[in-house]
Motif scaffolding. Structure first.
Motif, PDB file in Angstrom:
ATOM      1  N   UNK A   1       0.833  -1.177   0.000  1.00  0.00           N
ATOM      2  CA  UNK A   1       0.000   0.000   0.000  1.00  0.00           C
ATOM      3  C   UNK A   1       0.886   1.251   0.000  1.00  0.00           C
ATOM      4  N   UNK A   2       0.455   2.249  -0.714  1.00  0.00           N
ATOM      5  CA  UNK A   2       1.209   3.514  -0.764  1.00  0.00           C
ATOM      6  C   UNK A   2       1.263   4.149   0.619  1.00  0.00           C
ATOM      7  N   UNK A   7      -1.192   6.422   5.674  1.00  0.00           N
ATOM      8  CA  UNK A   7      -1.256   7.466   6.699  1.00  0.00           C
ATOM      9  C   UNK A   7      -2.657   8.054   6.817  1.00  0.00           C
ATOM     10  N   UNK A   8      -3.353   8.172   5.687  1.00  0.00           N
ATOM     11  CA  UNK A   8      -4.715   8.700   5.702  1.00  0.00           C
ATOM     12  C   UNK A   8      -5.685   7.676   6.284  1.00  0.00           C
ATOM     13  N   UNK A   9      -5.634   6.435   5.813  1.00  0.00           N
ATOM     14  CA  UNK A   9      -6.577   5.415   6.276  1.00  0.00           C
ATOM     15  C   UNK A   9      -6.376   5.090   7.757  1.00  0.00           C
ATOM     16  N   UNK A  10      -5.114   5.097   8.208  1.00  0.00           N
ATOM     17  CA  UNK A  10      -4.824   4.848   9.621  1.00  0.00           C
ATOM     18  C   UNK A  10      -5.108   6.084  10.474  1.00  0.00           C
ATOM     19  N   UNK A  16      -4.840  12.902   2.518  1.00  0.00           N
ATOM     20  CA  UNK A  16      -3.806  12.256   1.710  1.00  0.00           C
ATOM     21  C   UNK A  16      -2.874  13.272   1.070  1.00  0.00           C
ATOM     22  N   UNK A  17      -3.400  14.427   0.691  1.00  0.00           N
ATOM     23  CA  UNK A  17      -2.551  15.460   0.084  1.00  0.00           C
ATOM     24  C   UNK A  17      -1.534  15.983   1.096  1.00  0.00           C
ATOM     25  N   UNK A  18      -1.957  16.103   2.360  1.00  0.00           N
ATOM     26  CA  UNK A  18      -1.036  16.546   3.411  1.00  0.00           C
ATOM     27  C   UNK A  18       0.022  15.472   3.649  1.00  0.00           C
ATOM     28  N   UNK A  19      -0.388  14.209   3.654  1.00  0.00           N
ATOM     29  CA  UNK A  19       0.556  13.095   3.823  1.00  0.00           C
ATOM     30  C   UNK A  19       1.582  13.106   2.695  1.00  0.00           C
ATOM     31  N   UNK A  20       1.130  13.390   1.479  1.00  0.00           N
ATOM     32  CA  UNK A  20       2.033  13.461   0.325  1.00  0.00           C
ATOM     33  C   UNK A  20       3.040  14.588   0.502  1.00  0.00           C
ATOM     34  N   UNK A  21       2.581  15.764   0.941  1.00  0.00           N
ATOM     35  CA  UNK A  21       3.471  16.907   1.152  1.00  0.00           C
ATOM     36  C   UNK A  21       4.537  16.598   2.205  1.00  0.00           C
ATOM     37  N   UNK A  22       4.120  16.008   3.321  1.00  0.00           N
ATOM     38  CA  UNK A  22       5.048  15.681   4.412  1.00  0.00           C
ATOM     39  C   UNK A  22       6.112  14.700   3.914  1.00  0.00           C
ATOM     40  N   UNK A  23       5.681  13.678   3.188  1.00  0.00           N
ATOM     41  CA  UNK A  23       6.614  12.677   2.672  1.00  0.00           C
ATOM     42  C   UNK A  23       7.576  13.286   1.653  1.00  0.00           C
TER      43      UNK A  23
END
Length: 89
Positions: A1-2, A7-10, A16-23
């Protein structure tokens, strides 16, 4: 899983966009290696996330395509949660 989807599902990061930015800013590691939002997360992985002055280290226990709020916390185990300012003293 990506990574961003996990991070969003958990519910570690709400969007998800914030998770992408942080990563993509280099603030997330999987098993000690710098991770991108598209990195694959597997059961047993150790994920380290830096939120501003807080560092959260978790172990991935389960992977689900979707989850209810009550079940989201079962997807991971918190190994450590430290504040940056306590590390510098």
């Amino acid at each position: 899983m990506r990574l961003d989807k996990f991070l969003k599902i958990a519910r570690i990061i709400k969007r998800r966009t914030v998770a992408k930015e942080v990563a993509d800013k280099g603030r997330i590691q999987i098993n000690g290696k710098l991770a991108k939002s598209s990195s694959t997360v597997k059961i047993g992985d150790i994920v380290k996330i830096q939120f501003g002055n807080k560092i959260l280290e978790i172990k991935v226990l389960e992977l689900h395509e979707s989850t209810k709020k009550e079940d989201a916390a079962k997807m991971y185990e918190i190994l450590s949660e430290t504040r940056q300012d306590t590390l510098e003293k």
